[in-house]
Motif scaffolding. Sequence first.
Motif, short mmCIF file in Angstrom:
data_model
loop_
_atom_site.label_atom_id
_atom_site.label_comp_id
_atom_site.label_asym_id
_atom_site.label_seq_id
_atom_site.Cartn_x
_atom_site.Cartn_y
_atom_site.Cartn_z
N PRO A 14 86.36 139.72 42.25
CA PRO A 14 87.68 139.20 42.61
C PRO A 14 87.60 137.74 43.03
O PRO A 14 86.70 137.34 43.76
N GLY A 15 88.56 136.95 42.55
CA GLY A 15 88.57 135.53 42.81
C GLY A 15 87.83 134.71 41.78
O GLY A 15 87.94 133.47 41.79
N GLY A 16 87.12 135.36 40.90
CA GLY A 16 86.37 134.67 39.88
C GLY A 16 87.21 134.27 38.69
O GLY A 16 88.42 134.47 38.66
N SER A 17 86.54 133.71 37.68
CA SER A 17 87.22 133.19 36.50
C SER A 17 86.53 133.64 35.23
O SER A 17 85.31 133.87 35.20
N LEU A 18 87.31 133.77 34.18
CA LEU A 18 86.82 134.03 32.84
C LEU A 18 87.66 133.26 31.85
O LEU A 18 88.83 132.97 32.12
N LYS A 64 101.31 134.30 36.27
CA LYS A 64 101.80 132.92 36.34
C LYS A 64 101.13 132.17 37.48
O LYS A 64 101.05 132.65 38.60
N GLY A 65 100.64 130.99 37.17
CA GLY A 65 99.94 130.18 38.15
C GLY A 65 98.45 130.44 38.20
O GLY A 65 97.72 129.66 38.81
N ARG A 66 98.00 131.52 37.58
CA ARG A 66 96.58 131.85 37.57
C ARG A 66 95.97 131.75 36.18
O ARG A 66 94.80 131.38 36.04
N PHE A 67 96.74 132.10 35.17
CA PHE A 67 96.26 132.09 33.79
C PHE A 67 96.86 130.93 33.03
O PHE A 67 98.01 130.52 33.28
N THR A 68 96.11 130.41 32.07
CA THR A 68 96.59 129.33 31.22
C THR A 68 96.21 129.63 29.77
O THR A 68 95.04 129.89 29.47
N ILE A 69 97.20 129.59 28.89
CA ILE A 69 96.94 129.77 27.48
C ILE A 69 96.92 128.41 26.80
O ILE A 69 97.71 127.52 27.13
N SER A 70 96.02 128.24 25.86
CA SER A 70 95.91 127.00 25.13
C SER A 70 95.37 127.30 23.73
O SER A 70 94.96 128.42 23.44
N ARG A 71 95.37 126.29 22.89
CA ARG A 71 94.87 126.47 21.54
C ARG A 71 94.18 125.21 21.05
O ARG A 71 94.42 124.11 21.55
N ASP A 72 93.34 125.41 20.06
CA ASP A 72 92.68 124.32 19.37
C ASP A 72 93.03 124.48 17.90
O ASP A 72 92.52 125.38 17.23
N ASN A 73 93.92 123.62 17.43
CA ASN A 73 94.40 123.75 16.06
C ASN A 73 93.29 123.56 15.04
O ASN A 73 93.27 124.22 14.00
N ALA A 74 92.38 122.66 15.33
CA ALA A 74 91.29 122.38 14.39
C ALA A 74 90.39 123.59 14.21
O ALA A 74 89.84 123.81 13.13
N LEU A 75 90.24 124.38 15.28
CA LEU A 75 89.37 125.54 15.24
C LEU A 75 90.12 126.84 15.01
O LEU A 75 89.49 127.90 14.94
N ASN A 76 91.45 126.77 14.89
CA ASN A 76 92.28 127.96 14.73
C ASN A 76 91.96 128.99 15.82
O ASN A 76 91.78 130.18 15.54
N THR A 77 91.89 128.51 17.04
CA THR A 77 91.46 129.32 18.16
C THR A 77 92.44 129.24 19.31
O THR A 77 92.96 128.16 19.62
N VAL A 78 92.70 130.37 19.94
CA VAL A 78 93.53 130.42 21.14
C VAL A 78 92.66 130.87 22.30
O VAL A 78 91.76 131.72 22.13
N MET A 82 91.45 132.39 32.77
CA MET A 82 91.88 133.29 33.82
C MET A 82 91.18 132.92 35.11
O MET A 82 89.95 133.02 35.21
N ASN A 83 91.95 132.49 36.09
CA ASN A 83 91.43 132.12 37.39
C ASN A 83 91.97 133.04 38.47
O ASN A 83 92.97 133.74 38.26
N SER A 84 91.31 133.03 39.61
CA SER A 84 91.73 133.85 40.75
C SER A 84 91.97 135.30 40.33
O SER A 84 92.99 135.91 40.65
N LEU A 85 91.02 135.84 39.62
CA LEU A 85 91.17 137.18 39.08
C LEU A 85 91.26 138.23 40.17
O LEU A 85 90.61 138.14 41.21
#
Length: 119
Positions: A14-18, A64-78, A82-85
């Motif tokens: 708990p409190g860790g990140s992935l 909300k406030g703990r997780f962030t979604i992002s993408r890399d278009n060049a790598l076709n990757t999302v 995940m923080n403060s798990l």
Amino acid sequence: QVQLVESGGGLVQPGGSLRLSCATSERIFSIYAMGWYRQAPGMQRELVASITKVGTRSYADSVKGRFTISRDNALNTVYLQMNSLKPEDTAVYYCKITREFYAGGDDYWGQGTQVTVSS
């Protein structure tokens, strides 16, 4: 043809990140949205976060406030940072892409990756 490969799950205190990653063989120009869902034991699958082609982001209230979604278009990757798990974040996390309507408008799912938050 369309294939999604997930990685990054594991056991964390708990409190860790992935950081979860989902790489797709689909070209980014034909993807309308990419998202992360999760399913805990005995529970229905729920939407965690999503991002559209134009960059619009949505999050479940619980992350909300703990997780962030992002993408890399060049790598076709999302990605899902995940923080403060919390223990209640424990679930199998699934990546999903939705193709543009002109490309078929269909959904594709990853195999899922286990995230366990426990001391």
